[in-house]
Design an enzyme around this catalytic site. Structure first.
Site, PDB file in Angstrom:
ATOM      1  N   ARG A   1      -5.133 156.310  21.762  1.00  0.00           N
ATOM      2  CA  ARG A   1      -5.287 156.802  23.443  1.00  0.00           C
ATOM      3  C   ARG A   1      -6.794 157.243  23.871  1.00  0.00           C
ATOM      4  O   ARG A   1      -7.099 156.503  24.775  1.00  0.00           O
ATOM      5  CB  ARG A   1      -4.438 158.111  23.596  1.00  0.00           C
ATOM      6  CG  ARG A   1      -2.937 157.958  23.477  1.00  0.00           C
ATOM      7  CD  ARG A   1      -2.047 159.000  22.846  1.00  0.00           C
ATOM      8  NE  ARG A   1      -2.535 159.207  21.287  1.00  0.00           N
ATOM      9  CZ  ARG A   1      -2.209 160.287  20.760  1.00  0.00           C
ATOM     10  NH1 ARG A   1      -1.485 161.317  21.305  1.00  0.00           N
ATOM     11  NH2 ARG A   1      -2.696 160.632  19.314  1.00  0.00           N
TER      12      ARG A   1
ATOM     13  N   ASN B   1      -3.394 135.934  21.877  1.00  0.00           N
ATOM     14  CA  ASN B   1      -2.952 135.098  20.600  1.00  0.00           C
ATOM     15  C   ASN B   1      -1.957 134.098  20.822  1.00  0.00           C
ATOM     16  O   ASN B   1      -1.790 133.306  20.114  1.00  0.00           O
ATOM     17  CB  ASN B   1      -2.563 136.267  19.576  1.00  0.00           C
ATOM     18  CG  ASN B   1      -1.588 137.202  20.265  1.00  0.00           C
ATOM     19  OD1 ASN B   1      -1.274 137.474  21.226  1.00  0.00           O
ATOM     20  ND2 ASN B   1      -1.083 138.011  19.453  1.00  0.00           N
TER      21      ASN B   1
ATOM     22  N   GLN C   1       4.782 135.123  20.762  1.00  0.00           N
ATOM     23  CA  GLN C   1       4.998 135.342  19.118  1.00  0.00           C
ATOM     24  C   GLN C   1       6.426 135.300  18.920  1.00  0.00           C
ATOM     25  O   GLN C   1       7.078 134.372  19.701  1.00  0.00           O
ATOM     26  CB  GLN C   1       4.519 136.515  18.661  1.00  0.00           C
ATOM     27  CG  GLN C   1       2.949 136.690  18.730  1.00  0.00           C
ATOM     28  CD  GLN C   1       2.540 137.304  20.023  1.00  0.00           C
ATOM     29  OE1 GLN C   1       2.708 138.067  20.685  1.00  0.00           O
ATOM     30  NE2 GLN C   1       1.473 136.315  20.406  1.00  0.00           N
TER      31      GLN C   1
ATOM     32  N   PRO D   1      -4.499 123.990  11.170  1.00  0.00           N
ATOM     33  CA  PRO D   1      -3.273 123.492  10.804  1.00  0.00           C
ATOM     34  C   PRO D   1      -2.087 124.609  10.323  1.00  0.00           C
ATOM     35  O   PRO D   1      -2.322 125.452   9.841  1.00  0.00           O
ATOM     36  CB  PRO D   1      -3.540 122.503   9.677  1.00  0.00           C
ATOM     37  CG  PRO D   1      -4.788 123.031   8.895  1.00  0.00           C
ATOM     38  CD  PRO D   1      -5.308 124.045  10.402  1.00  0.00           C
ATOM     39  N   ARG D   2      -0.866 124.275  11.060  1.00  0.00           N
ATOM     40  CA  ARG D   2       0.223 125.023  10.814  1.00  0.00           C
ATOM     41  C   ARG D   2       0.936 124.881   9.318  1.00  0.00           C
ATOM     42  O   ARG D   2       0.880 123.496   9.009  1.00  0.00           O
ATOM     43  CB  ARG D   2       1.127 125.122  12.017  1.00  0.00           C
ATOM     44  CG  ARG D   2       0.741 125.678  12.972  1.00  0.00           C
ATOM     45  CD  ARG D   2       1.918 125.445  14.429  1.00  0.00           C
ATOM     46  NE  ARG D   2       1.111 125.796  15.653  1.00  0.00           N
ATOM     47  CZ  ARG D   2       1.412 125.288  16.711  1.00  0.00           C
ATOM     48  NH1 ARG D   2       2.170 124.491  16.890  1.00  0.00           N
ATOM     49  NH2 ARG D   2       0.690 125.660  17.682  1.00  0.00           N
TER      50      ARG D   2
ATOM     51  N   THR E   1      -5.350 135.471  14.908  1.00  0.00           N
ATOM     52  CA  THR E   1      -6.167 134.621  15.869  1.00  0.00           C
ATOM     53  C   THR E   1      -7.540 135.146  16.285  1.00  0.00           C
ATOM     54  O   THR E   1      -7.873 134.335  16.991  1.00  0.00           O
ATOM     55  CB  THR E   1      -5.130 134.494  17.060  1.00  0.00           C
ATOM     56  OG1 THR E   1      -4.973 135.846  17.849  1.00  0.00           O
ATOM     57  CG2 THR E   1      -3.660 134.016  16.872  1.00  0.00           C
TER      58      THR E   1
ATOM     59  N   GLY F   1      -0.113 130.881  22.486  1.00  0.00           N
ATOM     60  CA  GLY F   1      -0.439 129.528  22.816  1.00  0.00           C
ATOM     61  C   GLY F   1       0.763 129.199  23.495  1.00  0.00           C
ATOM     62  O   GLY F   1       1.457 128.372  22.681  1.00  0.00           O
ATOM     63  N   HIS F   2       0.985 128.940  24.812  1.00  0.00           N
ATOM     64  CA  HIS F   2       2.101 128.129  25.181  1.00  0.00           C
ATOM     65  C   HIS F   2       1.919 126.985  25.873  1.00  0.00           C
ATOM     66  O   HIS F   2       0.982 126.966  26.836  1.00  0.00           O
ATOM     67  CB  HIS F   2       2.779 129.272  26.130  1.00  0.00           C
ATOM     68  CG  HIS F   2       3.261 130.489  25.546  1.00  0.00           C
ATOM     69  ND1 HIS F   2       4.035 131.455  25.999  1.00  0.00           N
ATOM     70  CD2 HIS F   2       3.137 130.862  24.199  1.00  0.00           C
ATOM     71  CE1 HIS F   2       4.322 132.505  25.151  1.00  0.00           C
ATOM     72  NE2 HIS F   2       4.061 132.077  24.084  1.00  0.00           N
TER      73      HIS F   2
ATOM     74  N   ASP G   1       5.320 130.039  17.943  1.00  0.00           N
ATOM     75  CA  ASP G   1       4.966 128.526  18.180  1.00  0.00           C
ATOM     76  C   ASP G   1       6.256 127.639  18.294  1.00  0.00           C
ATOM     77  O   ASP G   1       6.336 126.415  17.999  1.00  0.00           O
ATOM     78  CB  ASP G   1       4.077 127.732  17.117  1.00  0.00           C
ATOM     79  CG  ASP G   1       2.617 128.539  17.104  1.00  0.00           C
ATOM     80  OD1 ASP G   1       2.104 128.930  18.205  1.00  0.00           O
ATOM     81  OD2 ASP G   1       2.097 128.684  15.898  1.00  0.00           O
ATOM     82  N   GLU G   2       7.346 128.245  18.705  1.00  0.00           N
ATOM     83  CA  GLU G   2       8.946 127.814  18.536  1.00  0.00           C
ATOM     84  C   GLU G   2       8.796 126.843  19.849  1.00  0.00           C
ATOM     85  O   GLU G   2       9.754 125.621  19.819  1.00  0.00           O
ATOM     86  CB  GLU G   2       9.960 128.816  18.856  1.00  0.00           C
ATOM     87  CG  GLU G   2       9.882 129.658  17.422  1.00  0.00           C
ATOM     88  CD  GLU G   2       8.947 130.834  17.923  1.00  0.00           C
ATOM     89  OE1 GLU G   2       8.305 130.969  18.676  1.00  0.00           O
ATOM     90  OE2 GLU G   2       9.150 132.058  16.996  1.00  0.00           O
ATOM     91  N   GLY G   3       8.074 126.838  20.760  1.00  0.00           N
ATOM     92  CA  GLY G   3       8.222 125.960  21.853  1.00  0.00           C
ATOM     93  C   GLY G   3       8.886 126.882  23.151  1.00  0.00           C
ATOM     94  O   GLY G   3       9.425 126.345  24.144  1.00  0.00           O
ATOM     95  N   LYS G   4       8.411 128.060  23.142  1.00  0.00           N
ATOM     96  CA  LYS G   4       8.729 129.015  24.290  1.00  0.00           C
ATOM     97  C   LYS G   4       8.066 128.519  25.690  1.00  0.00           C
ATOM     98  O   LYS G   4       8.931 128.621  26.673  1.00  0.00           O
ATOM     99  CB  LYS G   4       8.245 130.396  23.928  1.00  0.00           C
ATOM    100  CG  LYS G   4       8.943 131.144  22.783  1.00  0.00           C
ATOM    101  CD  LYS G   4       8.233 132.365  22.455  1.00  0.00           C
ATOM    102  CE  LYS G   4       6.839 132.456  22.026  1.00  0.00           C
ATOM    103  NZ  LYS G   4       6.725 131.882  20.580  1.00  0.00           N
ATOM    104  N   GLY G   5       6.978 127.979  25.800  1.00  0.00           N
ATOM    105  CA  GLY G   5       6.136 127.421  27.127  1.00  0.00           C
ATOM    106  C   GLY G   5       7.188 126.509  27.501  1.00  0.00           C
ATOM    107  O   GLY G   5       7.389 126.618  28.754  1.00  0.00           O
TER     108      GLY G   5
HETATM  109  P1  IMO Z   1       3.039 132.195  20.417  1.00  0.00           P
HETATM  110  O1  IMO Z   1       3.250 132.969  21.503  1.00  0.00           O
HETATM  111  C1  IMO Z   1       2.199 131.745  16.129  1.00  0.00           C
HETATM  112  C2  IMO Z   1       0.255 134.812  14.207  1.00  0.00           C
HETATM  113  C3  IMO Z   1      -1.148 134.683  13.639  1.00  0.00           C
HETATM  114  C4  IMO Z   1      -1.330 135.795  12.611  1.00  0.00           C
HETATM  115  C5  IMO Z   1      -0.659 136.984  13.066  1.00  0.00           C
HETATM  116  C6  IMO Z   1      -1.276 138.145  13.459  1.00  0.00           C
HETATM  117  O2  IMO Z   1       2.201 130.851  20.753  1.00  0.00           O
HETATM  118  O3  IMO Z   1       4.373 131.937  19.727  1.00  0.00           O
HETATM  119  P2  IMO Z   1      -2.917 138.143  15.516  1.00  0.00           P
HETATM  120  O4  IMO Z   1      -4.186 137.486  16.103  1.00  0.00           O
HETATM  121  O5  IMO Z   1      -1.526 138.467  16.475  1.00  0.00           O
HETATM  122  O6  IMO Z   1      -3.267 139.784  15.198  1.00  0.00           O
HETATM  123  O7  IMO Z   1      -2.237 137.657  14.443  1.00  0.00           O
HETATM  124  O8  IMO Z   1       0.136 136.375  13.712  1.00  0.00           O
HETATM  125  N1  IMO Z   1       0.476 134.972  15.740  1.00  0.00           N
HETATM  126  C7  IMO Z   1       1.081 133.777  15.893  1.00  0.00           C
HETATM  127  N2  IMO Z   1       1.464 132.589  15.430  1.00  0.00           N
HETATM  128  N3  IMO Z   1       2.287 131.661  17.335  1.00  0.00           N
HETATM  129  C8  IMO Z   1       1.782 132.862  18.139  1.00  0.00           C
HETATM  130  O9  IMO Z   1       1.825 132.972  19.444  1.00  0.00           O
HETATM  131  C9  IMO Z   1       1.142 133.846  17.625  1.00  0.00           C
HETATM  132  N4  IMO Z   1       0.560 134.942  17.786  1.00  0.00           N
HETATM  133  C10 IMO Z   1       0.045 135.447  16.649  1.00  0.00           C
HETATM  134  O10 IMO Z   1      -1.251 133.396  13.361  1.00  0.00           O
HETATM  135  O11 IMO Z   1      -0.547 135.431  11.323  1.00  0.00           O
HETATM  136 MG    MG Z   2       1.381 129.340  19.719  1.00  0.00          MG
END
Ligand code: IMO
Ligand code: MG
Length: 452
Positions: A149, A43, A232, A312-313, A135, A45-46, A18-22
């Protein structure tokens, strides 16, 4: 920044996602011919803001919003065709063209309904005190099948409908038994209905299925410019993150070549993305978390609610000690700092520059969360700023305290900060010239050991 000289670039999250990669991928896409997702799945969310419109993308590469860009869902992605299908419909309704600008790797693994079900059941069984806080998109179970496999299904399997039905039938019959006996589940999945549904998606998306590995390597040979869209963040990496509270893929820079299907030498620059503070969703250690009014303030000002789950984060101060670990792991060549505007009016700001355990400083990021859970963050306090900075048009126009904050982050992270974001829109982006800092006598690219 001179984007034209970047070479093939990978955008990598350096915190817990969730850093703002999108936004960064969307901005950079102007300078690239292809955008590739290579790891994770729905998982992610961009969020991309184009004018008044806001797009939340999960599986679709963020390059889809720029005409003329070829978007690739690579072999390393855990692909949920149900979610992708819905995403395509939603984008088309809003006027986004999706035709030959999207290719899906035949090698990508399919996330199936039993993966999502297992994700939910396993988490429920662990209970609130022990669950990962996933998620619930079936990511872990899908990658587990990939490693096993014989119980995995890939996009290419959809091209053989009879075999697909047969294999799916066997897998679902086994899963139904496992779910019933392990989790007391009494709602068995219907193999025929799922096979029909998935073969329907295949029918619909067949023209997008391709050997994307060969497409990408041809693009490299033709001198096309490729942007790799990480999902991620490095601290969620399956191997190097805060295990077991991580995701199930390699989301450090090292995952790019493996997940996309290109040689490591094809990627020339690694752009790390961080927020000006730190957030985490789900369970797991978070040394700089502020579970108080400060955390609440950051959450409200930064709209820190999950794009994928709405949760909520958890919010806290910038953890430079953890992020420096990500910078070193990723060979990060430059950094974008997002959400600086969120910190306006918060008051004094803290940056965690080290960890202590029992009064003694740590020199490396802990391998074990039992240690990480007990570290005491060492903070530096910097003055904040009261001005609204969201309309600034250059880095130099920011209040001195804001510039000092960024300069200090750059020093402790040991890589040049070239982009500072002060709002969701494309235009709310400040570029910082490295030449300026060299002229001031500071080396922009500090490499090697960052020390404790
Ligand atoms: P973006 O690409 C933030 C977190 C989940 C959980 C852990 C494992 O938007 O940055 P998972 O469903 O992957 O097995 O969950 O990883 N998580 C993320 N947190 N941004 C994401 O993606 C995430 N993808 C997984 O909240 O703690
Ligand atoms: Mg996200």
């Amino acid at each position: 920044m001179d984007f034209d000289s970047l070479g093939n670039t990978s955008v990598v999250g350096l915190q817990w996602g969730d850093e703002g990669k999108g936004k960064i991928v969307d901005l950079l896409t102007e300078y690239f011919d292809l955008v590739v997702r290579y790891a994770g799945g729905a998982n992610a969310g961009h969020t991309v803001r184009v004018g008044e419109e806001k797009f939340a993308l999960h599986l679709m590469p963020s390059g889809i919003l720029r005409p003329g860009v070829l978007n690739i869902i690579g072999p390393g992605v855990a692909l949920d065709l149900e979610i992708l299908s819905t995403e395509i419909d939603g984008l088309r309704k809003r006027g986004v063209a999706i035709n030959d600008n999207l290719l899906i790797s035949l090698r990508a693994h399919l996330v199936m309904p039993y993966h999502k079900k297992q994700d939910r059941l396993a988490e429920a069984r662990l209970g609130d005190s022990r669950k990962i806080g996933t998620t619930a998109k079936g990511i872990g179970p899908c990658y587990a099948d990939k490693a096993l496999r014989m119980t995995a299904l890939r996009v290419t399997d959809l091209c053989y409908p009879d075999e697909f039905r047969e294999k799916l039938g066997e897998i679902i019959s086994d899963r139904n038994r496992i779910f019933a006996s392990l989790y007391d589940d009494s709602e068995p999945l219907d193999a025929k209905a799922i096979a029909d549904q998935w073969l329907g998606y295949a029918e619909r998306l067949r023209s997008h299925f391709a050997d994307t590995t060969s497409v990408l390597n041809d693009a490299i040979a033709d001198g096309k410019r490729i942007l790799f869209e990480g999902a991620q963040g490095s601290l969620l990496d399956i191997t190097h993150g805060t295990f077991p509270f991580v995701t199930s893929s390699t989301c450090t820079a090292a995952g790019v070549a493996a997940g996309a299907g290109v040689p490591p030498s094809a990627v020339q620059s690694y752009l790390g993305v961080v927020k000006a503070y730190c957030t985490r969703v789900g369970s797991g250690p978070f040394p700089t978390e502020q579970a108080d009014a400060t955390g609440d303030l950051i959450r409200e000002r930064g709209h820190e609610y999950g794009t994928t789950t709405g949760r909520p984060r958890r919010c806290g101060w910038f953890d430079a000690f953890a992020t420096r670990y990500s910078v070193l792991l990723g060979g990060i060549t430059q950094i974008a700092v997002m959400h600086l505007d969120t910190l306006s009016t918060i008051g004094d700001l803290k940056i965690c520059t080290g960890y202590r355990v029992g009064g003694k400083p740590l020199h490396t990021f802990p391998a074990d969360i039992r240690e990480l859970e007990h570290v005491e963050p060492v903070y530096e306090t910097l003055p904040g700023w009261q001005e609204d900075i969201s309309a600034a048009t250059s880095f130099e126009a920011l209040p001195i305290a804001a510039r000092r904050y960024i300069n200090r982050l750059e020093e402790v992270l040991g890589a040049p900060i070239t982009i500072v974001s002060i709002g969701a829109e494309r235009t709310a982006t400040l570029h910082r010239s490295t030449a300026l800092r060299v002229a001031r006598g500071r080396s922009p690219a500090v490499s090697g050991r960052a020390g404790g």
